[in-house]
Design a protein around this motif. Structure first.
Motif, PDB file in Angstrom:
ATOM      1  N   TYR A 165      -6.927  -9.657   1.673  1.00 44.81           N
ATOM      2  CA  TYR A 165      -5.958  -9.230   2.682  1.00 44.81           C
ATOM      3  C   TYR A 165      -6.270  -7.883   3.289  1.00 44.81           C
ATOM      4  CZ  TYR A 165      -3.175 -13.011   0.789  1.00 44.81           C
ATOM      5  OH  TYR A 165      -2.751 -14.239   0.383  1.00 44.81           O
ATOM      6  N   GLN A 166      -5.969  -7.814   4.574  1.00 40.74           N
ATOM      7  CA  GLN A 166      -6.011  -6.534   5.266  1.00 40.74           C
ATOM      8  C   GLN A 166      -4.557  -6.235   5.621  1.00 40.74           C
ATOM      9  OE1 GLN A 166      -7.227  -6.031   9.539  1.00 40.74           O
ATOM     10  NE2 GLN A 166      -9.026  -5.169   8.573  1.00 40.74           N
ATOM     11  N   ILE A 167      -4.065  -5.115   5.128  1.00 42.84           N
ATOM     12  CA  ILE A 167      -2.656  -4.760   5.309  1.00 42.84           C
ATOM     13  C   ILE A 167      -2.569  -3.495   6.135  1.00 42.84           C
ATOM     14  CG2 ILE A 167      -0.506  -4.267   4.079  1.00 42.84           C
ATOM     15  CD1 ILE A 167      -1.870  -5.519   1.578  1.00 42.84           C
ATOM     16  N   THR A 168      -1.916  -3.604   7.290  1.00 40.78           N
ATOM     17  CA  THR A 168      -1.781  -2.426   8.143  1.00 40.78           C
ATOM     18  C   THR A 168      -0.319  -2.167   8.452  1.00 40.78           C
ATOM     19  OG1 THR A 168      -2.237  -3.873  10.026  1.00 40.78           O
ATOM     20  CG2 THR A 168      -4.055  -2.562   9.220  1.00 40.78           C
ATOM     21  N   PRO A 169       0.096  -0.920   8.447  1.00 36.51           N
ATOM     22  CA  PRO A 169       1.491  -0.587   8.743  1.00 36.51           C
ATOM     23  C   PRO A 169       1.845  -0.999  10.173  1.00 36.51           C
ATOM     24  CG  PRO A 169       0.355   1.288   7.775  1.00 36.51           C
ATOM     25  CD  PRO A 169      -0.687   0.274   8.118  1.00 36.51           C
ATOM     26  N   VAL A 170       3.050  -1.465  10.370  1.00 33.94           N
ATOM     27  CA  VAL A 170       3.502  -1.870  11.702  1.00 33.94           C
ATOM     28  C   VAL A 170       4.025  -0.646  12.443  1.00 33.94           C
ATOM     29  CG1 VAL A 170       5.148  -3.266  13.001  1.00 33.94           C
ATOM     30  CG2 VAL A 170       4.069  -4.194  10.949  1.00 33.94           C
ATOM     31  N   PRO A 210       0.813  -1.223   0.000  1.00 30.76           N
ATOM     32  CA  PRO A 210       0.000   0.000   0.000  1.00 30.76           C
ATOM     33  C   PRO A 210       0.846   1.273   0.000  1.00 30.76           C
ATOM     34  CG  PRO A 210      -0.062  -1.052   2.146  1.00 30.76           C
ATOM     35  CD  PRO A 210       0.702  -1.974   1.239  1.00 30.76           C
ATOM     36  N   SER A 211       2.118   1.124   0.291  1.00 30.09           N
ATOM     37  CA  SER A 211       2.986   2.293   0.347  1.00 30.09           C
ATOM     38  C   SER A 211       3.557   2.652  -1.025  1.00 30.09           C
ATOM     39  CB  SER A 211       4.119   2.031   1.338  1.00 30.09           C
ATOM     40  OG  SER A 211       5.008   3.118   1.351  1.00 30.09           O
ATOM     41  N   CYS A 212       4.134   1.659  -1.709  1.00 36.72           N
ATOM     42  CA  CYS A 212       4.786   1.962  -2.991  1.00 36.72           C
ATOM     43  C   CYS A 212       4.029   1.408  -4.197  1.00 36.72           C
ATOM     44  CB  CYS A 212       6.227   1.452  -2.975  1.00 36.72           C
ATOM     45  SG  CYS A 212       6.356  -0.343  -2.904  1.00 36.72           S
ATOM     46  N   SER A 216       9.700  -5.725  -0.327  1.00 38.75           N
ATOM     47  CA  SER A 216      11.004  -5.910  -0.968  1.00 38.75           C
ATOM     48  C   SER A 216      11.397  -4.695  -1.809  1.00 38.75           C
ATOM     49  CB  SER A 216      10.992  -7.176  -1.827  1.00 38.75           C
ATOM     50  OG  SER A 216       9.968  -7.106  -2.790  1.00 38.75           O
ATOM     51  N   HIS A 217      10.477  -3.744  -1.986  1.00 36.00           N
ATOM     52  CA  HIS A 217      10.780  -2.539  -2.766  1.00 36.00           C
ATOM     53  C   HIS A 217      11.095  -1.333  -1.884  1.00 36.00           C
ATOM     54  CE1 HIS A 217       9.758  -4.371  -6.592  1.00 36.00           C
ATOM     55  NE2 HIS A 217       8.751  -4.944  -5.974  1.00 36.00           N
ATOM     56  N   CYS A 218      10.211  -1.068  -0.898  1.00 38.05           N
ATOM     57  CA  CYS A 218      10.408   0.139  -0.089  1.00 38.05           C
ATOM     58  C   CYS A 218      10.837  -0.163   1.350  1.00 38.05           C
ATOM     59  CB  CYS A 218       9.147   1.003  -0.104  1.00 38.05           C
ATOM     60  SG  CYS A 218       7.741   0.253   0.716  1.00 38.05           S
ATOM     61  N   ALA A 219      10.921  -1.458   1.700  1.00 39.32           N
ATOM     62  CA  ALA A 219      11.414  -1.907   3.006  1.00 39.32           C
ATOM     63  C   ALA A 219      10.530  -1.509   4.191  1.00 39.32           C
ATOM     64  CB  ALA A 219      12.859  -1.445   3.237  1.00 39.32           C
ATOM     65  N   LYS A 220       9.290  -1.087   3.922  1.00 39.11           N
ATOM     66  CA  LYS A 220       8.363  -0.803   5.014  1.00 39.11           C
ATOM     67  C   LYS A 220       7.761  -2.118   5.502  1.00 39.11           C
ATOM     68  CE  LYS A 220       6.891   3.973   4.408  1.00 39.11           C
ATOM     69  NZ  LYS A 220       7.745   4.425   3.302  1.00 39.11           N
ATOM     70  N   GLN A 221       7.399  -2.131   6.795  1.00 39.68           N
ATOM     71  CA  GLN A 221       6.825  -3.340   7.374  1.00 39.68           C
ATOM     72  C   GLN A 221       5.321  -3.225   7.520  1.00 39.68           C
ATOM     73  OE1 GLN A 221       8.969  -4.400  11.016  1.00 39.68           O
ATOM     74  NE2 GLN A 221       9.750  -6.133   9.860  1.00 39.68           N
ATOM     75  N   PHE A 222       4.625  -4.329   7.220  1.00 38.68           N
ATOM     76  CA  PHE A 222       3.174  -4.359   7.327  1.00 38.68           C
ATOM     77  C   PHE A 222       2.723  -5.649   7.986  1.00 38.68           C
ATOM     78  CE2 PHE A 222       4.180  -1.666   3.722  1.00 38.68           C
ATOM     79  CZ  PHE A 222       3.385  -0.563   3.957  1.00 38.68           C
ATOM     80  N   LYS A 223       1.622  -5.520   8.734  1.00 39.11           N
ATOM     81  CA  LYS A 223       0.979  -6.690   9.310  1.00 39.11           C
ATOM     82  C   LYS A 223      -0.037  -7.162   8.277  1.00 39.11           C
ATOM     83  CE  LYS A 223      -1.506  -7.989  13.545  1.00 39.11           C
ATOM     84  NZ  LYS A 223      -2.748  -8.549  13.003  1.00 39.11           N
ATOM     85  N   ILE A 224       0.006  -8.443   7.945  1.00 35.79           N
ATOM     86  CA  ILE A 224      -0.877  -8.971   6.915  1.00 35.79           C
ATOM     87  C   ILE A 224      -1.811 -10.018   7.502  1.00 35.79           C
ATOM     88  CG2 ILE A 224      -0.973 -10.233   4.726  1.00 35.79           C
ATOM     89  CD1 ILE A 224       1.746  -9.024   4.073  1.00 35.79           C
ATOM     90  N   VAL A 225      -3.115  -9.766   7.361  1.00 39.34           N
ATOM     91  CA  VAL A 225      -4.127 -10.703   7.836  1.00 39.34           C
ATOM     92  C   VAL A 225      -4.943 -11.150   6.636  1.00 39.34           C
ATOM     93  CG1 VAL A 225      -6.106 -11.024   9.372  1.00 39.34           C
ATOM     94  CG2 VAL A 225      -4.240  -9.512  10.066  1.00 39.34           C
ATOM     95  N   GLY A 226      -5.101 -12.468   6.504  1.00 40.46           N
ATOM     96  CA  GLY A 226      -5.872 -13.021   5.392  1.00 40.46           C
ATOM     97  C   GLY A 226      -7.315 -13.265   5.791  1.00 40.46           C
ATOM     98  N   LEU A 261       5.066  -7.695  -1.036  1.00 41.12           N
ATOM     99  CA  LEU A 261       4.766  -8.258   0.279  1.00 41.12           C
ATOM    100  C   LEU A 261       4.428  -9.746   0.172  1.00 41.12           C
ATOM    101  CD1 LEU A 261       2.539  -5.373   1.685  1.00 41.12           C
ATOM    102  CD2 LEU A 261       4.916  -5.848   2.284  1.00 41.12           C
ATOM    103  N   ASP A 262       5.080 -10.553   1.000  1.00 44.24           N
ATOM    104  CA  ASP A 262       4.843 -11.987   1.010  1.00 44.24           C
ATOM    105  C   ASP A 262       3.719 -12.307   1.996  1.00 44.24           C
ATOM    106  OD1 ASP A 262       4.875 -14.712   1.163  1.00 44.24           O
ATOM    107  OD2 ASP A 262       7.054 -14.876   1.377  1.00 44.24           O
ATOM    108  N   PRO A 263       2.543 -12.744   1.519  1.00 41.66           N
ATOM    109  CA  PRO A 263       1.400 -12.972   2.419  1.00 41.66           C
ATOM    110  C   PRO A 263       1.564 -14.169   3.344  1.00 41.66           C
ATOM    111  CG  PRO A 263       0.878 -13.684   0.205  1.00 41.66           C
ATOM    112  CD  PRO A 263       2.232 -13.033   0.128  1.00 41.66           C
ATOM    113  N   ARG A 264       2.614 -14.958   3.154  1.00 42.82           N
ATOM    114  CA  ARG A 264       2.848 -16.092   4.047  1.00 42.82           C
ATOM    115  C   ARG A 264       3.367 -15.639   5.400  1.00 42.82           C
ATOM    116  NH1 ARG A 264       6.617 -19.501   0.144  1.00 42.82           N
ATOM    117  NH2 ARG A 264       7.387 -17.385  -0.082  1.00 42.82           N
TER     118      ARG A 264
END
Ligand SMILES: [Zn+2]
Ligand SMILES: [Zn+2]
Length: 76
Positions: A71-76, A8-10, A25-35, A15-18
């Motif tokens: 997926y619900q993606i939220t910044p860490v 959602p940032s870049c 892998s592009h902008c190095a930001k961290q996200f919490k991923i819930v399926g 982002l690897d959903p596993r």
């Protein structure tokens, strides 16, 4: 190559959903991923086994592939 979801940032697929917490892998930001289940929309259980299906829905009692999951993606 492993299936990756859009950051959602870049806005690139990095982002690897596993991983419950994934690093883009592009902008190095961290996200919490819930399926979530695409059928009943409950939170999915993440499976540790490798293979095509990565999630399990306890309500539908079925395997959900990471390509099918929502997926619900939220910044860490
Ligand atoms: Zn990114
Ligand atoms: Zn379900």
């Amino acid at each position: 190559m492993a299936y990756q979801i859009t950051c959602p940032s870049c806005q690139q697929e990095g982002l690897d959903p596993r991983q419950s917490t994934a690093t883009c892998s592009h902008c190095a930001k961290q996200f919490k991923i819930v399926g979530f289940c695409p059928t009943c929309h409950v939170e999915l259980e993440r499976l540790q086994a490798c293979g095509a299906s990565e999630f399990f829905c306890n309500t539908c009692n079925s395997m959900i592939s990471k390509r099918q999951a929502e997926y619900q993606i939220t910044p860490v």
